[in-house]
Design an enzyme around this catalytic site. Sequence first.
Site, PDB file in Angstrom:
ATOM      1  CB  SER A 100      31.995  -1.595  15.392  1.00  0.00           C
ATOM      2  OG  SER A 100      33.001  -1.130  14.547  1.00  0.00           O
ATOM      3  CG  ASP A 241      34.769  -2.300  11.142  1.00  0.00           C
ATOM      4  OD1 ASP A 241      34.525  -2.096   9.940  1.00  0.00           O
ATOM      5  OD2 ASP A 241      34.511  -1.466  12.028  1.00  0.00           O
ATOM      6  CG  ASP A 243      30.179  -0.802  11.757  1.00  0.00           C
ATOM      7  OD1 ASP A 243      31.388  -1.094  11.765  1.00  0.00           O
ATOM      8  OD2 ASP A 243      29.728   0.245  12.247  1.00  0.00           O
ATOM      9  CG  ASP A 245      32.891   2.119  11.195  1.00  0.00           C
ATOM     10  OD1 ASP A 245      33.562   1.073  11.251  1.00  0.00           O
ATOM     11  OD2 ASP A 245      32.552   2.757  12.214  1.00  0.00           O
TER      12      ASP A 245
END
Length: 451
Positions: A100, A241, A243, A245
């Site tokens: 992340s 960020d 990833d 999400d």
Amino acid sequence: MEQKKLEKRLFGTNGVRGVVGKDMTPALALSIGMALGTMRQGTIAVGRDTRTSGPSLASALKAGLLAAGCDVVDLGILPTPALQFIVREHFDAGAVITASHNPPEYNGVKVVEPDGTEMGDEQSIVLEGHIFKGDSHFASWDRVGRERDAPSMVDEYVNSVVDSFPSDTGKGFLVVADPGCGAAAWTTPEILSRMGCRVFSLNSQMDGTFPGRLPEPSPEGLAPLADLVKATGARFGVAHDGDADRAVFIDDRGRFLEENRQFGLIADFICRERKGVIVTPVSTSRIIEVIAERRGCTVCYTPVGSIYVARTMIDLAHNGTEVAFGGEGNGGLIYPKHQLCRDGGMTAATMVALLASSSQPLSSLVDALPHFYMIKEKIREKDAAGLIERLKKAFSGESLDCTDGIRINREDSWALVRPSGTEPLVRVMVESAFEERATQFYDEIKHHFRD
């Protein structure tokens, strides 16, 4: 219905993470794959972000799944919410290799359940048990799994986000996207373009060394994005960020939009039409309560962590309660009509729809929000449990919420003290509409520390 944190040994609130070669190794990824394959027989989707260690860890994870008798579909590089959407639609479980927002030397594994949500505490503890006991299932030679690649399945996620809004919602908009060389390098520019926006991009190459900025989209790291927004006259800039999400924004004046205010702005937009409960952790600004009351909604607080928000939203819906929206004050927002996980791509698209519905620029909408002053600190404390007990006694006459640590609620302010799960320190948050009262409240709290 109330979500409680359970003690885990490997998994945090967002999977397993660590420094590659030290805490996060192919051997650990292999054992996670075998344990997951033991628990969730069937076809498992695997994806990853752009980190340089991703291919080796993904290969190890897939080897564990195959050895346990599962078939594996490799989705390649894609945002975590894209994998979660695809798992919900097609597969028996999933796993994504990502750390992340952590620096490039980190990596990790998030495990995804068949409904597209991250694996909760109880099942994570079961998975850990298989790893520590070494009792994962080994399939016989004629029962091992098979693997296939399906990188184009990410299109289903992009289509779903775009189709959630009227055609050409962003027509005439100029926006800037900064995926940070992460998993959304293709998806977010594609979503915005297909919504009718003209899109300028930076850090849009997939590069796990993250040469442009670190995966955490901080105000300092987004200075080039702010400069480009001002130079081009864009309506906003959006960044993710590693990833994707989460999504954070730069307004039309080049200012970083603090994530709690972003949450409040989008909650106000969503709750114009959708009434019900807004679900959020105890660490979220009181701006959400103000917005909820304004729009005829209520707020339900959870422990800190998106999985607790998502699980609470599911529980409320199963019990017949209308859930309007959910999220955290870090740019991770959950849209229950789409899917029950944090979704940076959907947040970018929603910002387009929000601005299309208003005659005002983003900067004016932000300035019109209620103002709160927040203090955030990390303080060393060896006996965090003892500190929490001392605070309970010291503030016993006040309104206390012990959902996660201790939150002390006052009429014009609140304070949250919660232990770190990995370090001998506690996180302290204090918020008030008045800076002086926030500072005074913080000093009251700090008086009870002993280290």
